[in-house]
Design a protein around this motif. Structure first.
Motif: not given
Length: 371
Positions: A1, A3, A288-289, A291-292, A295-296, A303, A307
Motif C-alpha cells: 500500500m 500513500f 493521514s486520515a 489520504y487513507y 485510497w479506500a 474499509e 475510513a
C-alpha cells in the motif's frame, strides 16, 4: 500500500493550485460571497473546457477523464485551501457519484456527459428541515403519475440548490428509498436561498409540490448506492478540510515569524510555538486520515465506510481547531471582518456540520465496528 502521490498527481496539484491562485484570491472570494449565485460562470466554463475538472472522475465512455477519487481529492484539497467558491463539490462529489452508484447505464449516459462538460450544475438534496443525515428518515415522497413520477416534500440545506440545473432527490416510494432527478426550474419546485454563517458555500431550501421527476436507477433500490455516495463525498470533504487546515497553519506560521512584539517575533514565544506545534500535529494527522479514505474510495473496498467516517470526524475537528488557533495567533486583527482568518473559521464550522458532524460519524464508526 503506497500513500505517496505519483508525479502525474503532483502535476495535477500544481496546475490546480496555479489556477486557483489566479482565479480565487481573497478579493474574488469576498466578491462571490456577496452574489446570489456564489460562483463565476466564466471560471466554471474555463474549469470544464481548459482543465476538464468537472469530468475528472467520470468514466471516459460518459465524457469524462476516467480518473479516480485520489485525483479528485487532490483537487478538493487545493480548493479547500483557496476557499474556492463554486458548485464543484455539489456537482462532482455528490451528484456525479449519486448517478454513478445509483443509476443504470442509461442514467449515466443521460446525466454524466453534461456534468463532465460543465453544462450541467447538479446537487443532491439530502436532508429535511431537521437536518438529519439518515436517508431512511426522509419525509419526501414520490408517486407514479402516468409514465413519470411526482415528488412532494421539503429539502433543506441543499448545497448550491439555488443554481442547480438538476436536483437529485432521495424520496420514499411504496417500494422504499429511491432517487429522482428533478429539473431546477420545473413546475412545482420552489427554491429559497438560506442565510448561512459560511457565505462561501450557498445553501437553499427547496419545496417540491407535485414536481415532475425522473427515476434514477430502480424503484426502491437507491439506499446502498446513496450510502456509498455519502461515504465518498465525506472523504472528499475531509480532503477539502485538510487543504483549509494546511492553509491556516501556513498563515499562522508566517504571521508568527513576521509579527514583532516586545522587540522580537511572536513566534519565539513559547505559547505561540506550542500553538503552531499542535496545529502541525492536527494537520499531519488529518492528512493521514484523509489520504487513507481517498485510497479506500479509490479501491472501493470494505474499509471505505470506516475510513470515510474516521476521516470526516477527525478532519472536521482538526480544521476547526486550526482555524480557531489561527485567529488567536493573529490576535485582534484576526477578529476583524477585513482579515481572512474569519473566512476559514466559518468554512471550518460549516464543513464540520456538513454531511454529518464528528459525533454522528463516531456513532457510525461504533456501529460498523460492532462496539
Amino acid at each position: 500500500m503506497n500513500f505517496g502521490f505519483s508525479d502525474e498527481q503532483e502535476e495535477l496539484r500544481k496546475m490546480v493550485k496555479r489556477f486557483l491562485e489566479e482565479k480565487s484570491p481573497e478579493s474574488e472570494v469576498r466578491r462571490l460571497m456577496a452574489t446570489p449565485e456564489g460562483y463565476d460562470t466564466a471560471v466554471w466554463e474555463q474549469m470544464a473546457k481548459e482543465l476538464a475538472l468537472q469530468g475528472l472522475g467520470i468514466p471516459e465512455e460518459f465524457g469524462g477523464q476516467g480518473f479516480g477519487p485520489v485525483e479528485l481529492y487532490v483537487v478538493f484539497e487545493e480548493m479547500g485551501a483557496a476557499l474556492f467558491c463554486s458548485p464543484y463539490f455539489s456537482t462532482v462529489a455528490l451528484a456525479a457519484n449519486a448517478v454513478l452508484f445509483v443509476g443504470n447505464e442509461k442514467d449515466k449516459a443521460k446525466y454524466l456527459p453534461g456534468i463532465a462538460s460543465g453544462a450541467t450544475i447538479a446537487t443532491v438534496a439530502l436532508t429535511d428541515d431537521d437536518g438529519l443525515w439518515d436517508l431512511t428518515t426522509t419525509s419526501t415522497t414520490a408517486t407514479a403519475s402516468g409514465d413519470h413520477y411526482v415528488v412532494n416534500g421539503v429539502r433543506s440545506y441543499v448545497t448550491d440548490g439555488n443554481v442547480a440545473n438538476v436536483i437529485f432527490v432521495p424520496a420514499m416510494t411504496d417500494l422504499g428509498l429511491s432517487l429522482f432527478a428533478v429539473e431546477g426550474t420545473a413546475s412545482g419546485v420552489a427554491r429559497e436561498s438560506l442565510s448561512t454563517m459560511d457565505q462561501t458555500r450557498k445553501q437553499s431550501r427547496v419545496v417540491f409540490t407535485n414536481a415532475p421527476a425522473t427515476l434514477v436507477g430502480t424503484n426502491g433500490g437507491a439506499l446502498d448506492g446513496l450510502q456509498i455516495t455519502l461515504q465518498v463525498a465525506a472523504a472528499a470533504l475531509a480532503a477539502e478540510q485538510v487543504g483549509g487546515a494546511q492553509r491556516v497553519l501556513t498563515n499562522s506560521v508566517e504571521y508568527a515569524k513576521n509579527r514583532v512584539q516586545f522587540g522580537r517575533p511572536i513566534g519565539s514565544f513559547q505559547a505561540i510555538k506550542h500553538k503552531c506545534a499542535d496545529m502541525l500535529l492536527d494537520v499531519e494527522s488529518a492528512k493521514s486520515a484523509a489520504y487513507y479514505a481517498a485510497w479506500a474510495a479509490q479501491e472501493q473496498n470494505d474499509e471505505l465506510a470506516i475510513a470515510a467516517s474516521l476521516a470526516k470526524s477527525f478532519c472536521s475537528e482538526a480544521y476547526f481547531h486550526c482555524a480557531a488557533e489561527n485567529i488567536q495567533i493573529h490576535g485582534g486583527i484576526g477578529f476583524t471582518w477585513e482579515h481572512h482568518a474569519h473566512l476559514y473559521f466559518k468554512r471550518a464550522k460549516s464543513s464540520e456540520l456538513f454531511l454529518g458532524d464528528p459525533a454522528y460519524h463516531r456513532e457510525l464508526l461504533a456501529q460498523r465496528l460492532g462496539i
